[in-house]
Write an enzyme that holds these catalytic residues in place. Structure first.
Site, mmCIF file in Angstrom:
data_model
loop_
_atom_site.group_PDB
_atom_site.id
_atom_site.type_symbol
_atom_site.label_atom_id
_atom_site.label_comp_id
_atom_site.label_asym_id
_atom_site.label_seq_id
_atom_site.Cartn_x
_atom_site.Cartn_y
_atom_site.Cartn_z
ATOM 1 N N LYS A 145 44.631 -106.600 39.866
ATOM 2 C CA LYS A 145 44.717 -107.284 39.002
ATOM 3 C C LYS A 145 45.287 -108.691 38.199
ATOM 4 O O LYS A 145 44.595 -109.652 37.263
ATOM 5 C CB LYS A 145 45.501 -106.640 37.868
ATOM 6 C CG LYS A 145 45.524 -105.030 37.814
ATOM 7 C CD LYS A 145 46.134 -104.008 37.327
ATOM 8 C CE LYS A 145 47.357 -103.850 38.229
ATOM 9 N NZ LYS A 145 48.032 -102.508 38.410
ATOM 10 N N ASP A 169 41.310 -99.966 39.596
ATOM 11 C CA ASP A 169 42.854 -99.828 39.718
ATOM 12 C C ASP A 169 43.468 -98.502 39.131
ATOM 13 O O ASP A 169 44.546 -97.594 39.137
ATOM 14 C CB ASP A 169 43.348 -101.031 39.766
ATOM 15 C CG ASP A 169 44.815 -100.368 39.748
ATOM 16 O OD1 ASP A 169 45.337 -100.431 41.249
ATOM 17 O OD2 ASP A 169 45.851 -101.393 38.674
HETATM 18 N N1 URA Z 1 51.730 -101.610 40.277
HETATM 19 C C1 URA Z 1 51.025 -102.059 40.312
HETATM 20 O O1 URA Z 1 50.086 -102.233 39.173
HETATM 21 N N2 URA Z 1 50.483 -100.596 41.499
HETATM 22 C C2 URA Z 1 51.093 -99.870 42.251
HETATM 23 O O2 URA Z 1 50.440 -99.656 43.207
HETATM 24 C C3 URA Z 1 52.237 -100.270 42.236
HETATM 25 C C4 URA Z 1 52.740 -100.322 41.448
#
Ligand code: URA
Length: 428
Positions: free
Chosen positions: A192, A166
């Site tokens: 996350k 991510d």
């Molecule tokens: N916050 C995140 O962690 N990911 C996104 O894609 C958008 C906001």
């Protein structure tokens, strides 16, 4: 099974097809290991933005991002774990009073947070304005703090090994115009949060000018996607849609927001911050299966005791004076009437120009920079009275900040005060 390759995954999605589980696992893993190139992942992100992903694809994508790193496990703690995630807004300091309040109610709150980028502030930047406080906490120390009934809450930086796919993908999306895809946002946030090891989660999805999602419909779709991902992964998840047309509370900026959070913990503070803190706390306590009213725990000082212990556990001095900026400038009301609008995005941008936020990852932020709001929508104002005080160490930032605020305020000579709702919907 035929060998997988990035081009066929990209063209399959480009042409409106559904990605198979094997394709998703392969492409996310290949991207994490550098086998799928950045330009290929960018093209796939654009195809996903246009074509979307089904619930199955989004859940598999999220699982693949979690599997790219390690997953924390707090199931052996003696207390139930519960966390909150906000999609980000201006003056959104709610984590600061909320985490110790919910810990004081008997839950363990493992809150992995980020630093601010752009107009919304980061929780870690705010807490770092407390002398001595440190955001880096090892997993072993996190576990000790969470297990300690006198503390129970930890707000710290996510380790590099938490959903690393991510981190890389978000950086690419940021520079390729592919942030605004609901399945990609939902999977990014939820990968996350699920990897962080919480058993329950309350999502605060912001709606309005200062938020990522500008419309209730868009926010509802995002919230629904995230609630489904949480449920599919075994995390009890509920979402609230909350208003972000006006900044939360009366301050935006790092140390200014810490001071306001301490006022809330001491039993005062602005009504909207207290309302949202208690509403989210009630949701978190219910998700954790506890039977206690957070309002009592706030009122009798237990939440403040947990705040002090939480700050000390991370090296901070809860009694040290907070930093202040060297220069201030006052913006005054041009006419008499009712303040009907104080635009969150403009206040967020001005706060950022004053030095409270960063333009690039890794930049330093000013602890004392920010904006104090002396009136909020619904308040009567007199011509000439102070409306905003701007704070910065770099006074050359005042003209840019004042330009950002040019159309931020509306004073109506005749309107009656008409307070807008803060909590817009609940999705579970
Ligand atoms: N916050 C995140 O962690 N990911 C996104 O894609 C958008 C906001």
């Amino acid at each position: 099974m035929a060998a997988l390759d990035a081009v066929s995954v990209i063209t399959g999605k480009r042409d409106g097809g559904e990605l198979s589980d094997a394709q998703i696992d392969w492409v996310v893993d290949g991207f994490t290991r550098g086998i799928v190139a950045d330009e290929q992942m960018s093209a796939l992100a654009m195809a996903i933005l246009w074509r979307g992903m089904t619930r199955r694809e989004t859940a598999r994508w999220t699982a693949a991002m979690i599997a790219s790193g390690s997953r924390l496990d707090f199931t052996d703690l003696p207390r139930p774990t519960v966390d909150k995630h906000s999609t980000g807004g201006v003056g959104d300091k709610i984590t600061l009073p909320l985490a110790p309040l919910v810990a004081a109610c008997g839950a363990a709150v493992p809150q992995l947070s980020g630093r601010g980028l752009g107009h919304t502030g980061g929780t870690l930047d705010k807490l770092e304005s407390i002398p001595g406080w440190r955001a880096d906490v090892s997993v072993a120390r996190m576990r000790e703090i969470l297990a300690d009934p006198a503390i129970g809450a930890v707000v710290c930086a996510a380790g590099a090994d938490l959903a690393p796919a991510d981190k890389r993908l978000y950086a690419l999306r940021d520079v390729t115009g592919t942030v605004e895809s609901i399945p990609l946002i939902a999977s990014s946030i939820m990968s996350k949060k699920i990897a962080e090891g919480t058993a329950a989660l309350v999502l605060d999805v912001k709606v309005g000018s200062g938020a990522f999602m500008k419309t209730v419909d868009g926010a509802r779709d995002l919230a629904t996607a995230m609630v489904e991902l949480g449920r599919d992964a075994g995390v009890k998840t509920v979402a609230l849609l909350t208003a972000m047309d006006t900044p939360l509370g009366r301050t935006a900026g790092n140390a200014l927001e810490v001071a306001e959070s301490i006022e809330v913990l001491a039993g005062g503070g602005p009504a909207d911050v207290v309302e949202l803190t208690l509403t989210l706390a009630r949701e978190m306590v219910a998700q954790a299966g506890l039977n206690i009213d957070p309002a009592d725990v706030l009122a009798d000082g237990r939440a403040m005791d947990h705040w002090r212990a939480m700050i000390q556990a991370q090296g901070g001095d809860p009694d040290a004076p907070l930093p202040t900026a060297r220069h201030t400038e006052i913006l005054r009301a041009e006419s008499t009437g009712i303040l009907t609008r104080l635009d969150a995005m403009s206040v967020g941008l001005a706060t950022w120009h004053l030095g409270a936020g960063r333009t690039r990852q890794g930049e330093n932020v000013q602890a004392g920079a920010g904006i104090e709001m002396h009136a909020k929508p619904g308040d009567p104002v007199q011509a000439g009275q102070p409306l905003l005080t701007l704070h910065t160490d770099t006074p050359e930032a005042f003209p840019t900040a004042l330009t950002a605020l040019e159309d931020a305020l509306t004073i109506n000579p005749t309107t009656e005060p008409n307070p807008a709702a803060l909590i817009l919907a609940r999705i579970d």
